[in-house]
Write a protein that holds these residues in place. Structure first.
Motif, mmCIF file in Angstrom:
data_model
loop_
_atom_site.group_PDB
_atom_site.id
_atom_site.type_symbol
_atom_site.label_atom_id
_atom_site.label_comp_id
_atom_site.label_asym_id
_atom_site.label_seq_id
_atom_site.Cartn_x
_atom_site.Cartn_y
_atom_site.Cartn_z
ATOM 1 N N CYS A 85 0.832 -1.211 0.000
ATOM 2 C CA CYS A 85 0.000 0.000 0.000
ATOM 3 C C CYS A 85 0.866 1.260 0.000
ATOM 4 C CB CYS A 85 -0.942 0.024 1.196
ATOM 5 S SG CYS A 85 -2.336 -1.087 1.046
ATOM 6 N N VAL A 86 1.880 1.274 0.843
ATOM 7 C CA VAL A 86 2.767 2.445 0.915
ATOM 8 C C VAL A 86 3.445 2.664 -0.433
ATOM 9 C CG1 VAL A 86 4.941 3.303 1.910
ATOM 10 C CG2 VAL A 86 3.143 2.423 3.403
ATOM 11 N N TYR A 87 3.958 1.597 -1.030
ATOM 12 C CA TYR A 87 4.635 1.731 -2.332
ATOM 13 C C TYR A 87 3.685 2.297 -3.385
ATOM 14 C CZ TYR A 87 7.431 0.777 -6.454
ATOM 15 O OH TYR A 87 8.134 0.923 -7.624
ATOM 16 N N LEU A 88 2.499 1.727 -3.474
ATOM 17 C CA LEU A 88 1.533 2.174 -4.492
ATOM 18 C C LEU A 88 1.059 3.606 -4.237
ATOM 19 C CD1 LEU A 88 -0.645 -1.049 -4.883
ATOM 20 C CD2 LEU A 88 1.170 -0.253 -6.407
ATOM 21 N N LYS A 89 0.697 3.904 -2.988
ATOM 22 C CA LYS A 89 0.146 5.228 -2.673
ATOM 23 C C LYS A 89 1.193 6.327 -2.835
ATOM 24 C CE LYS A 89 -3.421 3.586 0.517
ATOM 25 N NZ LYS A 89 -3.908 3.634 1.904
ATOM 26 N N LYS A 90 2.401 6.082 -2.380
ATOM 27 C CA LYS A 90 3.452 7.097 -2.531
ATOM 28 C C LYS A 90 3.832 7.269 -4.000
ATOM 29 C CE LYS A 90 5.556 7.119 2.061
ATOM 30 N NZ LYS A 90 5.184 8.494 2.361
ATOM 31 N N SER A 91 3.804 6.181 -4.755
ATOM 32 C CA SER A 91 4.115 6.255 -6.187
ATOM 33 C C SER A 91 3.093 7.107 -6.940
ATOM 34 C CB SER A 91 4.174 4.853 -6.797
ATOM 35 O OG SER A 91 5.269 4.133 -6.294
ATOM 36 N N VAL A 92 1.807 6.889 -6.662
ATOM 37 C CA VAL A 92 0.802 7.685 -7.367
ATOM 38 C C VAL A 92 0.795 9.135 -6.884
ATOM 39 C CG1 VAL A 92 -0.649 5.756 -8.097
ATOM 40 C CG2 VAL A 92 -1.159 6.912 -5.944
ATOM 41 N N GLN A 93 1.211 9.356 -5.650
ATOM 42 C CA GLN A 93 1.344 10.734 -5.165
ATOM 43 C C GLN A 93 2.413 11.469 -5.981
ATOM 44 O OE1 GLN A 93 -0.497 12.349 -2.449
ATOM 45 N NE2 GLN A 93 0.298 13.973 -3.747
ATOM 46 N N VAL A 94 3.513 10.781 -6.258
ATOM 47 C CA VAL A 94 4.571 11.357 -7.105
ATOM 48 C C VAL A 94 4.010 11.670 -8.486
ATOM 49 C CG1 VAL A 94 6.743 10.844 -8.327
ATOM 50 C CG2 VAL A 94 6.526 10.316 -5.895
ATOM 51 N N ILE A 95 3.232 10.741 -9.027
ATOM 52 C CA ILE A 95 2.659 10.948 -10.367
ATOM 53 C C ILE A 95 1.747 12.169 -10.374
ATOM 54 C CG2 ILE A 95 1.094 9.963 -12.105
ATOM 55 C CD1 ILE A 95 2.268 7.181 -11.197
ATOM 56 N N GLU A 96 0.862 12.262 -9.402
ATOM 57 C CA GLU A 96 -0.038 13.426 -9.354
ATOM 58 C C GLU A 96 0.742 14.720 -9.139
ATOM 59 O OE1 GLU A 96 -3.671 13.695 -7.305
ATOM 60 O OE2 GLU A 96 -4.509 11.909 -8.237
ATOM 61 N N ASP A 97 1.775 14.673 -8.304
ATOM 62 C CA ASP A 97 2.570 15.875 -8.037
ATOM 63 C C ASP A 97 3.367 16.325 -9.256
ATOM 64 O OD1 ASP A 97 1.612 15.865 -5.465
ATOM 65 O OD2 ASP A 97 3.468 15.119 -4.553
ATOM 66 N N LYS A 98 3.832 15.371 -10.063
ATOM 67 C CA LYS A 98 4.667 15.711 -11.228
ATOM 68 C C LYS A 98 3.849 16.310 -12.363
ATOM 69 C CE LYS A 98 8.673 14.209 -9.839
ATOM 70 N NZ LYS A 98 9.578 15.157 -9.272
ATOM 71 N N SER A 99 2.613 16.042 -12.444
ATOM 72 C CA SER A 99 1.679 16.578 -13.433
ATOM 73 C C SER A 99 1.177 15.510 -14.389
ATOM 74 C CB SER A 99 2.255 17.740 -14.254
ATOM 75 O OG SER A 99 3.006 17.272 -15.361
ATOM 76 N N LEU A 100 0.022 15.796 -14.922
ATOM 77 C CA LEU A 100 -0.617 14.928 -15.903
ATOM 78 C C LEU A 100 0.292 14.726 -17.110
ATOM 79 C CD1 LEU A 100 -3.026 13.427 -17.152
ATOM 80 C CD2 LEU A 100 -3.883 15.646 -17.930
ATOM 81 N N GLN A 101 0.916 15.802 -17.560
ATOM 82 C CA GLN A 101 1.733 15.730 -18.769
ATOM 83 C C GLN A 101 2.903 14.759 -18.606
ATOM 84 O OE1 GLN A 101 3.661 19.354 -19.904
ATOM 85 N NE2 GLN A 101 3.322 18.914 -22.054
ATOM 86 N N VAL A 102 3.539 14.779 -17.457
ATOM 87 C CA VAL A 102 4.646 13.851 -17.206
ATOM 88 C C VAL A 102 4.119 12.422 -17.199
ATOM 89 C CG1 VAL A 102 6.390 13.132 -15.525
ATOM 90 C CG2 VAL A 102 6.061 15.554 -15.996
ATOM 91 N N ALA A 103 2.961 12.205 -16.570
ATOM 92 C CA ALA A 103 2.357 10.869 -16.537
ATOM 93 C C ALA A 103 2.005 10.393 -17.944
ATOM 94 C CB ALA A 103 1.116 10.871 -15.651
ATOM 95 N N GLN A 104 1.486 11.287 -18.772
ATOM 96 C CA GLN A 104 1.148 10.915 -20.146
ATOM 97 C C GLN A 104 2.400 10.548 -20.947
ATOM 98 O OE1 GLN A 104 -1.131 14.456 -21.060
ATOM 99 N NE2 GLN A 104 -3.064 13.359 -20.832
ATOM 100 N N LEU A 105 3.479 11.294 -20.753
ATOM 101 C CA LEU A 105 4.746 10.966 -21.425
ATOM 102 C C LEU A 105 5.235 9.590 -20.988
ATOM 103 C CD1 LEU A 105 6.666 14.355 -21.172
ATOM 104 C CD2 LEU A 105 5.904 13.238 -23.279
ATOM 105 N N TRP A 106 5.125 9.326 -19.694
ATOM 106 C CA TRP A 106 5.567 8.047 -19.153
ATOM 107 C C TRP A 106 4.732 6.912 -19.740
ATOM 108 C CZ3 TRP A 106 3.320 6.144 -14.023
ATOM 109 C CH2 TRP A 106 3.834 4.889 -13.692
ATOM 110 N N MET A 107 3.399 7.069 -19.754
ATOM 111 C CA MET A 107 2.526 6.028 -20.286
ATOM 112 C C MET A 107 2.797 5.803 -21.774
ATOM 113 S SD MET A 107 0.645 4.476 -18.102
ATOM 114 C CE MET A 107 2.026 4.511 -16.985
ATOM 115 N N LYS A 108 3.023 6.897 -22.491
ATOM 116 C CA LYS A 108 3.323 6.776 -23.914
ATOM 117 C C LYS A 108 4.607 5.978 -24.117
ATOM 118 C CE LYS A 108 4.150 9.411 -28.076
ATOM 119 N NZ LYS A 108 4.511 10.704 -28.635
#
Length: 201
Positions: A85-108
């Motif tokens: 839980c800690v790994y997943l929750k902290k990881s998605v917190q980083v994703i939300e903090d970095k911005s949607l655009q960074v997440a989209q680049l990563w997913m791409k």
């Protein structure tokens, strides 16, 4: 380490720090390599010694955050459920903090990487390895049964995590939605997945 190697590390770190600073005030699309090198105080050619594209620097920055999260989880004495839980929750917190655009680049970069691009696949493998290691440690410590299907469980967890990130990207990255999605997964499905294999004394 020789002076030349030390200077190279300093230059690379300057590029990373400059990119971090620019990401605090601009989106990835609004930053160019010249801006990064000017802020870093290095020649534009130096950038290409270490990185092919600005997105590569962003990936390095993101990985630094994930390594910190991994380190926190790996020294934890919490239950297997809490560690994941800690790994997943902290990881998605980083994703939300970095911005949607960074997440989209990563997913791409995971789904449709440009030739030679490996950051997305490396991150996916990193997550698989980390969740797998957490599960294997729990088996070794007797918290999970010896016959726990580690590969199956880690795939289920990581694929759910990536599915949540992709959905969040598609839905325009509404603040808090990704965190809530992973929180719901942890409260409901993850507990069920893990519980079947927990050793009860």
């Amino acid at each position: 380490m020789g002076k030349r190697q030390e200077a190279a590390l300093i230059t690379k770190q300057k590029i990373i720090e400059a990119t971090k600073a620019l990401l605090e005030v601009k989106s990835v699309d609004d930053i160019n390599i010249e801006e990064i090198t000017n802020k870093a105080g290095v020649a534009k050619g130096s950038f290409y010694t270490y990185f092919k594209r600005k997105e590569d620097v962003v990936s390095v920055i993101a990985f630094m955050d994930y390594e910190i999260i991994r380190d926190i989880v790996m020294v934890s004495t919490d239950s297997i459920y809490e560690q994941i839980c800690v790994y997943l929750k902290k990881s998605v917190q980083v994703i939300e903090d970095k911005s949607l655009q960074v997440a989209q680049l990563w997913m791409k970069s995971v789904v449709a990487p440009i030739e030679g691009e490996t950051a997305g696949i490396m991150k996916y493998q990193y997550d698989m390895d980390t969740i797998g290691e957490i599960l294997l440690r729990a088996v070794d410590h007797g918290e999970l049964k010896k016959d726990t299907p580690v590969d199956e469980i880690k795939s289920n967890i990581v694929n759910t995590y990536y599915g949540a990130v992709v959905s969040w990207c598609i839905m325009s990255g509404e603040k808090g939605k990704l965190i809530k999605s992973i929180d719901d997964f942890c409260k409901d499905a993850l507990r069920v997945i893990i519980e079947e294999y927990v050793c009860h004394e």
